[in-house]
Write an enzyme that holds these catalytic residues in place. Structure first.
Site, PDB file in Angstrom:
ATOM      1  N   ASN A 165       0.852  -1.190   0.000  1.00 22.07           N
ATOM      2  CA  ASN A 165       0.000   0.000   0.000  1.00 22.07           C
ATOM      3  C   ASN A 165       0.895   1.250   0.000  1.00 22.07           C
ATOM      4  O   ASN A 165       0.796   2.126   0.849  1.00 22.07           O
ATOM      5  CB  ASN A 165      -0.956  -0.008   1.199  1.00 22.07           C
ATOM      6  CG  ASN A 165      -2.042   1.043   1.046  1.00 22.07           C
ATOM      7  OD1 ASN A 165      -2.211   1.908   1.878  1.00 22.07           O
ATOM      8  ND2 ASN A 165      -2.750   1.000  -0.055  1.00 22.07           N
ATOM      9  N   LEU A 166       1.750   1.271  -0.985  1.00 19.67           N
ATOM     10  CA  LEU A 166       2.849   2.233  -0.989  1.00 19.67           C
ATOM     11  C   LEU A 166       2.373   3.645  -1.328  1.00 19.67           C
ATOM     12  O   LEU A 166       1.505   3.841  -2.172  1.00 19.67           O
ATOM     13  CB  LEU A 166       3.911   1.779  -1.993  1.00 19.67           C
ATOM     14  CG  LEU A 166       4.425   0.356  -1.780  1.00 19.67           C
ATOM     15  CD1 LEU A 166       5.498   0.014  -2.810  1.00 19.67           C
ATOM     16  CD2 LEU A 166       4.954   0.152  -0.367  1.00 19.67           C
ATOM     17  N   GLY A 207       5.807   8.369   0.860  1.00 22.45           N
ATOM     18  CA  GLY A 207       6.785   8.106   1.922  1.00 22.45           C
ATOM     19  C   GLY A 207       7.631   6.880   1.591  1.00 22.45           C
ATOM     20  O   GLY A 207       8.852   6.883   1.776  1.00 22.45           O
ATOM     21  N   HIS A 208       6.983   5.817   1.102  1.00 21.63           N
ATOM     22  CA  HIS A 208       7.743   4.610   0.719  1.00 21.63           C
ATOM     23  C   HIS A 208       8.641   4.899  -0.485  1.00 21.63           C
ATOM     24  O   HIS A 208       9.771   4.425  -0.562  1.00 21.63           O
ATOM     25  CB  HIS A 208       6.794   3.468   0.349  1.00 21.63           C
ATOM     26  CG  HIS A 208       5.947   2.968   1.473  1.00 21.63           C
ATOM     27  ND1 HIS A 208       4.603   3.234   1.579  1.00 21.63           N
ATOM     28  CD2 HIS A 208       6.274   2.210   2.549  1.00 21.63           C
ATOM     29  CE1 HIS A 208       4.124   2.649   2.661  1.00 21.63           C
ATOM     30  NE2 HIS A 208       5.107   2.034   3.277  1.00 21.63           N
ATOM     31  N   LYS A 244       9.569   7.692  11.070  1.00 20.65           N
ATOM     32  CA  LYS A 244       8.212   7.797  11.629  1.00 20.65           C
ATOM     33  C   LYS A 244       7.983   6.669  12.622  1.00 20.65           C
ATOM     34  O   LYS A 244       7.371   6.866  13.666  1.00 20.65           O
ATOM     35  CB  LYS A 244       7.166   7.760  10.529  1.00 20.65           C
ATOM     36  CG  LYS A 244       5.767   7.723  11.087  1.00 20.65           C
ATOM     37  CD  LYS A 244       4.717   7.737  10.030  1.00 20.65           C
ATOM     38  CE  LYS A 244       3.380   7.494  10.655  1.00 20.65           C
ATOM     39  NZ  LYS A 244       3.212   6.085  11.065  1.00 20.65           N
ATOM     40  N   ASP A 245       8.462   5.474  12.285  1.00 18.39           N
ATOM     41  CA  ASP A 245       8.371   4.331  13.202  1.00 18.39           C
ATOM     42  C   ASP A 245       9.656   4.319  14.025  1.00 18.39           C
ATOM     43  O   ASP A 245      10.497   3.417  13.886  1.00 18.39           O
ATOM     44  CB  ASP A 245       8.190   3.032  12.409  1.00 18.39           C
ATOM     45  CG  ASP A 245       6.875   3.032  11.646  1.00 18.39           C
ATOM     46  OD1 ASP A 245       5.830   3.278  12.273  1.00 18.39           O
ATOM     47  OD2 ASP A 245       6.888   2.829  10.427  1.00 18.39           O
ATOM     48  N   LEU A 271       7.958  11.731   5.928  1.00 14.28           N
ATOM     49  CA  LEU A 271       7.296  12.595   4.933  1.00 14.28           C
ATOM     50  C   LEU A 271       5.913  12.973   5.453  1.00 14.28           C
ATOM     51  O   LEU A 271       5.197  12.120   5.985  1.00 14.28           O
ATOM     52  CB  LEU A 271       7.163  11.852   3.598  1.00 14.28           C
ATOM     53  CG  LEU A 271       7.925  12.510   2.447  1.00 14.28           C
ATOM     54  CD1 LEU A 271       9.413  12.420   2.706  1.00 14.28           C
ATOM     55  CD2 LEU A 271       7.586  11.859   1.122  1.00 14.28           C
ATOM     56  N   MET A 309       2.713  10.805   6.632  1.00 15.24           N
ATOM     57  CA  MET A 309       2.165   9.845   5.662  1.00 15.24           C
ATOM     58  C   MET A 309       2.174   8.443   6.253  1.00 15.24           C
ATOM     59  O   MET A 309       3.158   8.029   6.860  1.00 15.24           O
ATOM     60  CB  MET A 309       2.981   9.879   4.376  1.00 15.24           C
ATOM     61  CG  MET A 309       2.756  11.146   3.601  1.00 15.24           C
ATOM     62  SD  MET A 309       3.556  11.069   1.997  1.00 15.24           S
ATOM     63  CE  MET A 309       3.297  12.771   1.478  1.00 15.24           C
ATOM     64  N   SER A 310       1.060   7.744   6.056  1.00 14.84           N
ATOM     65  CA  SER A 310       0.921   6.390   6.593  1.00 14.84           C
ATOM     66  C   SER A 310      -0.178   5.675   5.819  1.00 14.84           C
ATOM     67  O   SER A 310      -1.180   6.293   5.431  1.00 14.84           O
ATOM     68  CB  SER A 310       0.529   6.462   8.072  1.00 14.84           C
ATOM     69  OG  SER A 310       0.042   5.216   8.505  1.00 14.84           O
TER      70      SER A 310
HETATM   71  O1  PAF Z   1       7.379  -0.722   8.814  1.00 13.82           O
HETATM   72  C1  PAF Z   1       6.855  -1.674   8.190  1.00 13.82           C
HETATM   73  O2  PAF Z   1       6.223  -1.492   7.147  1.00 13.82           O
HETATM   74  C2  PAF Z   1       6.980  -3.078   8.754  1.00 13.82           C
HETATM   75  O3  PAF Z   1       6.956  -3.082  10.141  1.00 13.82           O
HETATM   76  C3  PAF Z   1       8.211  -3.830   8.223  1.00 13.82           C
HETATM   77  C4  PAF Z   1       9.503  -3.165   8.652  1.00 13.82           C
HETATM   78  C5  PAF Z   1       8.142  -3.912   6.705  1.00 13.82           C
HETATM   79  C6  PAF Z   1       8.224  -5.255   8.781  1.00 13.82           C
HETATM   80  O4  PAF Z   1       7.068  -5.959   8.420  1.00 13.82           O
END
Ligand code: PAF
EC number: 6.3.2.1
Length: 282
Positions: A32-33, A36-37, A151-152, A178, A186-187
Site C-alpha cells: 500500500n505504498l 513516503g515509501h 516515523k516508526d 514525509l 504519511m501512513s
Molecule cells: O514498517 C513496516 O512497514 C513493517 O513493520 C516492516 C519493517 C516492513 C516489517 O514488516
C-alpha cells in the site's frame, strides 16, 4: 523491475548483481505504498547500485484484535509505483515462503528492554514479529544496507539493536518522515480516517510541535506530557501515550537535555496513528 515470489529466484538475482560488483540496498514494506515509501526507495538508490523492495503483510506483527485482515493490499499499483521509481527488484513472498513451518511453529525473536515500552506496551508481541520478519528478510535478501523510516522511531531502534546484536552485515539507514501539507505524517493507515477524522488527525503533529516548544520554554517533562494528552483527548483522541524521551527511548529527566524527542500514539475512531518529532531535527 523483476518481481520474485520465491527465495530461489530472488537469491539468483542478487547473486548476479554481486558477480557484477554491485552493492544492494533494501526497502522492506507491507505494501500500500505512498510517497513516503517511494522516498525510502530513492534514499536506498542514493546509497546502493541496486535496490530491492519487499512487500509482505507480516501476520506475526499484528495482535489478535488488530487490522491484519483489513490491512490495505494494493499489489498492482505498488508494483507500478516501484517500477516507475526505478526499483530493480521486488520480493513478494507468499506466507509459506516466509514461514515454511507456519506462524505457530516458527523461530521466535525477542529484543529485550526497548520492546517493553511505548508501542511495545500497547501492542504486546508487535516488535517480536517485526524483528522476526526483518531478520528473515535480511537473510533472504542479504543486502548491504536497508532503509527504515524515522516515523516508526521505536521500530528503527529495535532494528538497529537487533542488527548490531546479531551481527547482521547490514547498514541501517534512517529516512526522514514525509508529511502531508497540513503536517499529518504519511501512513497507509491514514486512509482508514473517516470524514472529519482526517482534519482532526493533524492535531497529532500540532501536539508534537507544542511538546517541542514547551520543552524549549523549560516546562517540566511531566507537565508537557499531561498537557499534550489533555489536548489530544479534547480533540477526540484516545491516547496510548504522549511522551518525551531520549534518543535511546529512555525516560527524559529535564526539558533541556540534548537529543530529546516527543512520541505520540493515539486512536481516532478505529484508526491508531503514531508519530514523533525529534527536537533537534528540522
Ligand atoms: O514498517 C513496516 O512497514 C513493517 O513493520 C516492516 C519493517 C516492513 C516489517 O514488516
Amino acid at each position: 523491475m523483476q518481481t520474485h515470489t520465491t527465495l530461489a529466484a530472488l537469491r539468483a538475482q542478487v547473486r548476479q548483481w554481486r558477480r557484477e560488483g554491485a552493492s544492494v540496498g533494501f526497502v522492506p514494506t507491507m505494501g500500500n505504498l505512498h510517497a513516503g515509501h517511494h522516498a525510502l526507495v530513492d534514499l536506498a538508490r542514493r546509497h546502493a547500485d541496486r535496490v530491492v523492495a519487499s512487500i509482505f503483510v507480516n501476520p506475526t506483527q499484528f495482535g489478535p484484535n488488530e487490522d491484519y485482515a483489513r490491512y490495505p493490499r494494493t499489489p498492482e499499483s505498488d508494483i507500478n509505483g516501484l517500477a516507475e521509481r526505478g526499483c530493480d527488484a521486488l520480493f513478494l513472498p507468499p506466507v509459506e515462503q516466509m514461514y515454511p513451518y507456519g506462524t505457530m511453529a516458527c523461530v521466535q525473536m525477542h529484543v529485550p528492554g526497548i520492546t517493553d515500552i511505548l508501542d511495545g506496551l500497547h501492542r504486546p508481541g508487535h516488535f517480536n514479529g517485526v524483528a522476526q520478519v526483518v531478520a528473515r528478510l535480511f537473510n533472504m535478501v542479504q543486502p548491504d544496507l536497508a532503509v527504515f523510516g524515522r516515523k516508526d522511531y521505536q521500530q528503527l531502534q529495535v532494528i538497529r539493536y537487533m542488527t548490531k546484536e546479531m551481527s547482521f552485515p547490514v547498514e541501517i539507514i534512517p529516512a526522514p518522515t514525509l508529511r502531508e501539507a497540513d503536517g499529518l505524517a504519511m501512513s497507509s493507515r491514514n486512509q482508514y480516517l473517516q470524514g472529519d477524522e482526517r482534519q482532526t488527525a493533524t492535531r497529532i503533529h500540532q501536539t508534537l510541535l507544542f511538546m517541542r516548544d514547551a520543552a524549549r520554554q523549560g516546562l517540566p517533562i511531566a507537565g508537557i506530557e499531561d498537557q499534550a494528552t489533555a489536548r489530544l483527548e479534547a480533540a477526540g483522541f484516545t491516547v496510548d501515550y504522549a511522551e518525551v524521551r531520549r534518543s535511546d527511548l529512555s525516560r527524559a529527566k529535564a526539558p533541556d537535555e540534548p537529543g530529546l524527542l516527543a512520541l505520540i500514539a493515539a486512536r481516532l475512531g478505529r484508526t491508531r496513528l503514531i508519530d514523533n518529532l525529534e527536537f533537534d531535527g528540522s
